[in-house]
Design an enzyme around this catalytic site. Structure first.
Site, short mmCIF file in Angstrom:
data_model
loop_
_atom_site.label_atom_id
_atom_site.label_comp_id
_atom_site.label_asym_id
_atom_site.label_seq_id
_atom_site.Cartn_x
_atom_site.Cartn_y
_atom_site.Cartn_z
N ALA A 292 0.85 -1.20 0.00
CA ALA A 292 0.00 0.00 0.00
C ALA A 292 0.88 1.24 0.00
O ALA A 292 2.03 1.19 0.43
CB ALA A 292 -0.88 0.00 1.24
N GLY B 126 0.56 -5.04 1.07
CA GLY B 126 -0.59 -5.09 0.16
C GLY B 126 -0.24 -5.73 -1.16
O GLY B 126 -1.11 -6.31 -1.83
N GLU C 88 -0.73 -9.24 -0.60
CA GLU C 88 -2.17 -9.48 -0.44
C GLU C 88 -2.87 -9.52 -1.81
O GLU C 88 -3.80 -10.31 -2.01
CB GLU C 88 -2.76 -8.41 0.49
CG GLU C 88 -2.30 -8.60 1.94
CD GLU C 88 -2.71 -7.46 2.83
OE1 GLU C 88 -3.44 -7.73 3.81
OE2 GLU C 88 -2.32 -6.31 2.55
N GLU D 33 4.03 -5.28 7.54
CA GLU D 33 3.22 -4.21 8.14
C GLU D 33 3.53 -4.01 9.62
O GLU D 33 3.48 -2.89 10.12
CB GLU D 33 1.72 -4.54 7.97
CG GLU D 33 1.17 -4.32 6.57
CD GLU D 33 1.35 -5.52 5.65
OE1 GLU D 33 0.70 -5.57 4.61
OE2 GLU D 33 2.19 -6.39 5.97
N1 T1G Z 1 4.57 3.42 0.03
C1 T1G Z 1 5.05 4.64 -0.35
N2 T1G Z 1 6.36 4.89 -0.68
C2 T1G Z 1 7.18 3.84 -0.63
C3 T1G Z 1 6.76 2.53 -0.24
C4 T1G Z 1 5.38 2.34 0.09
N3 T1G Z 1 4.89 1.16 0.45
N4 T1G Z 1 7.84 1.72 -0.29
C5 T1G Z 1 8.88 2.48 -0.69
N5 T1G Z 1 8.49 3.74 -0.90
C6 T1G Z 1 9.33 4.86 -1.37
C7 T1G Z 1 10.46 5.21 -0.41
O1 T1G Z 1 10.05 6.12 0.57
C8 T1G Z 1 11.50 5.81 -1.34
O2 T1G Z 1 11.13 7.12 -1.60
C9 T1G Z 1 11.33 4.99 -2.61
O3 T1G Z 1 10.00 4.43 -2.54
C10 T1G Z 1 12.30 3.87 -2.74
O4 T1G Z 1 12.25 3.10 -1.54
C11 T1G Z 1 -3.07 -2.93 3.35
C12 T1G Z 1 -1.45 -1.21 4.63
C13 T1G Z 1 10.08 -2.06 -1.13
C14 T1G Z 1 11.98 -3.12 0.03
O5 T1G Z 1 6.31 -2.01 4.48
O6 T1G Z 1 10.50 -1.94 2.54
O7 T1G Z 1 0.75 -2.66 2.49
O8 T1G Z 1 13.05 8.27 -0.56
O9 T1G Z 1 14.62 3.55 -0.87
O10 T1G Z 1 15.81 0.13 -0.87
O11 T1G Z 1 -1.73 -4.55 4.25
O12 T1G Z 1 11.02 0.42 0.14
O13 T1G Z 1 13.02 7.85 -2.99
O14 T1G Z 1 11.43 9.51 -1.97
O15 T1G Z 1 13.22 1.85 0.36
O16 T1G Z 1 14.82 -0.58 -3.08
C15 T1G Z 1 3.80 -2.50 3.51
C16 T1G Z 1 7.98 -0.72 2.46
C17 T1G Z 1 3.07 -1.21 3.34
C18 T1G Z 1 7.39 -2.09 2.38
C19 T1G Z 1 12.37 -1.24 -1.58
N6 T1G Z 1 5.02 -2.43 2.74
N7 T1G Z 1 9.05 -0.53 1.51
O17 T1G Z 1 13.55 -0.91 -0.96
O18 T1G Z 1 13.96 1.41 -2.00
S1 T1G Z 1 1.63 -1.20 4.36
C20 T1G Z 1 6.19 -2.18 3.29
C21 T1G Z 1 10.24 -1.15 1.64
C22 T1G Z 1 0.51 -2.21 3.54
C23 T1G Z 1 -1.65 -3.38 3.51
C24 T1G Z 1 -0.79 -2.45 4.28
C25 T1G Z 1 11.29 -0.82 0.64
C26 T1G Z 1 11.39 -1.83 -0.51
P1 T1G Z 1 12.21 8.23 -1.79
P2 T1G Z 1 13.59 2.50 -0.91
P3 T1G Z 1 14.64 0.00 -1.77
#
Ligand code: T1G
Length: 677
Positions: free
Chosen positions: A60, A99, A102, A122
């Site tokens: 998400a 997500g 999911e 999450e």
């Molecule tokens: N949403 C928005 N921005 C995101 C994002 C996300 N989920 N993931 C990464 N970014 C942005 C980040 O801030 C950065 O921005 C750029 O993308 C590159 O990220 C309903 C509610 C996927 C392993 O917890 O762990 O789903 O700094 O530098 O090293 O159940 O990003 O360039 O402006 O980290 O290659 C659950 C979160 C969400 C994964 C990639 N998902 N992301 O790592 O790049 S909650 C997560 C990561 C959810 C549902 C619920 C990592 C990555 P900027 P990066 P990376």
């Protein structure tokens, strides 16, 4: 953000929202529309969903949290995927997280490329999977695996996912995935809905799991909620289980812990950015590193580069010190191998990359040289004065000093543009934080290269300006000073430390002093007793290494309050004419933690830190600040800056003559704005 392509009778839906295909409103709307259109198109027999770029989806869009929701919600999109009358295959490469996984769980079949990783992280954002993950995953892989994945948040490899039944097929490679997925979809005749499955488990499984993980999940809301949601999957039909999941999600996402953890997520990413530097700055090549000093820090620092396959030339003054240092590094690697986290070959490979020498000139072909000798300015200056004549043009010269001026060190060379600080934290092969200290004359490309190489060796780098103690240690000074003063005035080491451990710190100021060594900075003259530290050191109470410091320690290094220390403190008070008084936990909190926040505000005022969130990253990764409290600056905003300013004013006298309130703190408190530059 959604591209579709028809391959004869198979529709390919591609999520294209770089860099991580976050499932923002447009992606959801596009997915829902493509799916709905496909239902009504007789030419389409099956559907493949995949991600463009480097991964399936990072989940998400976290930046949407806390904003008014935009339809369709992700659970609705996932339900629509599952309800599809035509078989849906999720084709997974790179990461399928949150997500993103999911969405794949809503699909009827999953194919993954061998390097793919799948997870529901999450919980590390203080929430739980909110689009059916807590209900569908246990139905596919069973309760035990689901609990492990959801409560830890750690992704698993595609091969493990296949073994667990989460993935149906493994593709040859990332490159062949799309074609293999389309071919696979063409073989499918009917949907297979995970939601129609049921899963059962003995209710005791959930209590046992919570008990087994009690220490890890203590004080955290999200893990408990994750366990409750997975339990609901064994007791309720899918739709009711999803309602329960939704209710828990709404509660958590609005909570302080999740706000703090989301702050930390973006703070880490912001810390990587250097204000004022062009994004495309040319980095200096680092293919060989020199480390001066084979002590605890020198050895730990070297291991980071060896583990990243970068050869290290390690210089020492004496052969025995060199042999000892190399021996400790091998012992550390072998200990890691004994835990199964490294193979014997990997240990030999890493140790094979280090060249121990007593010859300083062996550093001449290094691209980066890191000085890691004990904290003495004259010794460091002497080393840098020698270095600048040996190091090749363009080589970077770094000091691992924890407090001292990089500018003063750089001034001993004719190449201050190549000099910076790389301040590692002990144990340097474990602790993630590196303060990358920008000297007044450090060249932009040297700074950028320092940040980049720190990330390459698996560290979290933060830019710091030059001042005594940089960011972290400078904020530690008022904390330790007030902790010591509170002891004299009537508190006990246990009371002060309890306030910190109750707050969520791994240990308090006095346990930390015992771990680091009470004798650090001691003048070594047992007859001169001018402070409590002197009194303890004179008694040989140098900390854990002596099994006696502010606490007594057993053979397992477990601390117990010490009657000897109580007597030493009483004697010292009596000699100083101090009459002890009752000290409240609130006073301890104000004088040790609020004073740190105040120092953080001064660090911002002086531009020593680029942004408040960098200070939070320093404390989260360098000092064990509880992540679910965001960091000292974020936490200060949640407490209320006016409350902090008033409390510090109330204790002005106790805080000492030198204490001054930060104008920035007062200004932000007055204007009701967050504490930042
Ligand atoms: N949403 C928005 N921005 C995101 C994002 C996300 N989920 N993931 C990464 N970014 C942005 C980040 O801030 C950065 O921005 C750029 O993308 C590159 O990220 C309903 C509610 C996927 C392993 O917890 O762990 O789903 O700094 O530098 O090293 O159940 O990003 O360039 O402006 O980290 O290659 C659950 C979160 C969400 C994964 C990639 N998902 N992301 O790592 O790049 S909650 C997560 C990561 C959810 C549902 C619920 C990592 C990555 P900027 P990066 P990376």
């Amino acid at each position: 953000m959604i591209e579709t392509k028809l391959h004869d009778d198979v529709l390919e839906i591609v999520m294209a929202n770089p860099p991580v295909n976050a499932l923002g409103a447009q992606v959801r709307q596009g997915l829902a529309k493509a799916l709905a259109d496909a239902q009504g198109d007789p030419a389409i027999k099956a559907i493949v969903i995949r991600g463009a770029g480097k991964m399936f989806s990072g989940g998400a869009d976290i930046t949407e949290f806390g904003k008014p929701p935009v339809d369709p919600w992700l659970p609705q999109v996932v339900d629509a995927i599952e309800a599809s009358a035509k078989p849906v295959v999720a084709a997974i490469h790179g990461m399928a997280l949150g997500g993103g996984l999911e969405v794949a769980l809503g699909a009827h079949y999953r194919i993954a490329s061998p390097k793919a990783r799948l997870g529901l992280p999450e919980v590390s954002l203080g929430i739980l999977p909110g689009a059916g993950g807590t209900q569908r995953l246990p139905r596919l892989v069973g309760v035990e695996t689901a609990l492990g994945m959801i409560v830890s948040g750690t992704p698993i490899a595609a091969s493990k996912a296949a073994q667990a039944g989460l993935v149906d097929k493994l593709a040859e490679s990332d490159e062949s995935l799309a074609a293999e997925a389309i071919a696979y979809a063409r073989t499918l005749t009917a949907p297979r809905r995970t939601g129609d499955r049921s899963v059962s488990a003995d209710p005791a499984v959930f209590e046992q799991f919570a008990a087994q993980n009690a220490r890890k999940i203590k004080g955290l809301d999200a893990p408990q909620a994750c366990i409750a949601a997975v339990k609901a999957a064994t007791e309720l039909p899918l739709d009711q289980g999803q309602e329960k999941e939704r209710a828990l999600f709404q509660q958590l996402v609005a909570g302080e812990q999740s706000k703090a953890l989301r702050h930390v997520f973006f703070a880490e990413r912001a810390a990587a950015k250097i204000d004022g530097l062009p994004k495309d700055i040319q980095l200096r090549p680092i293919t060989k590193v020199g480390v001066i000093g084979a002590g605890t820090m020198g050895g730990g620092i070297s291991m980071n580069f060896l583990s990243a396959n970068i050869p290290v030339t390690m210089v020492e003054m004496a052969q025995d010190a060199l042999d000892r240092g190399i021996g400790v590094m091998r012992k550390n690697y072998e200990a890691t191998a004994a835990k199964g986290r490294l193979t014997a070959e990997q240990v030999e490979k890493a140790m094979g990359l280090v060249t121990p020498t007593l010859d300083f000139s062996a550093l001449a072909d290094c691209d980066l040289i890191i000085e890691a000798v004990y904290e003495n300015m004259d010794v460091k200056k002497e080393i840098f004065a020698r270095l600048h004549g040996i190091a090749k043009p363009g080589a970077m010269l770094a000091s691992n000093t924890s407090y001292l001026s990089i500018d003063e060190i750089a001034a001993t060379t004719t190449r201050p543009q190549d000099v910076l600080g790389l301040h590692f934290f002990s144990p340097a092969n474990v602790m993630k934080l590196v303060e990358v200290v920008r000297g007044a004359k450090t060249a932009p490309d040297a700074l950028a290269t320092g940040m980049d190489i720190a990330r390459k060796i698996g560290k979290v780098p933060v830019v710091a300006g030059v001042c005594y103690g940089f960011i972290g240690n400078r904020m530690l000074i008022p904390r330790q000073a007030n902790a010591n003063a509170l002891l004299l005035e009537g508190a006990t080491p246990e009371q002060v430390d309890r306030v910190h451990t109750d707050f969520g710190m791994p240990m308090g100021p006095f346990q930390m002093a015992d771990l680091a060594g009470v004798d650090i900075g001691w003048h070594r003259d047992p007859s001169r007793i001018e402070s409590l530290q002197d009194a303890l050191c004179a008694e040989g109470r140098w900390g854990q290494k002596k099994q006696a410091g502010f606490y007594d320690y057993d053979e397992k290094r477990r601390p117990t309050p010490s009657p000897v220390v109580a007597t030493i403190i009483d004697d010292f008070r009596a000699r100083a004419g101090i009459v002890p008084r009752d000290i409240s936990d609130e006073e301890i909190m104000v004088r040790t933690l609020y004073s740190m926040v105040n120092e953080g505000a001064k660090i911002l005022e002086e531009g020593i830190a680029q942004r408040a969130s960098d200070i939070d990253v320093v404390w989260n990764y360098g000092y064990g600040w509880p992540r679910h409290k965001g960091g000292p600056m974020f936490w200060a905003d949640t407490v209320g800056l006016d409350k902090i300013a008033q409390a510090l004013t109330r204790y002005q006298q106790a805080l000492g003559a030198e204490f001054t309130l930060s104008p920035l703190l007062l200004e932000c408190a007055a204007q009701g704005k967050p504490l930042d530059r």
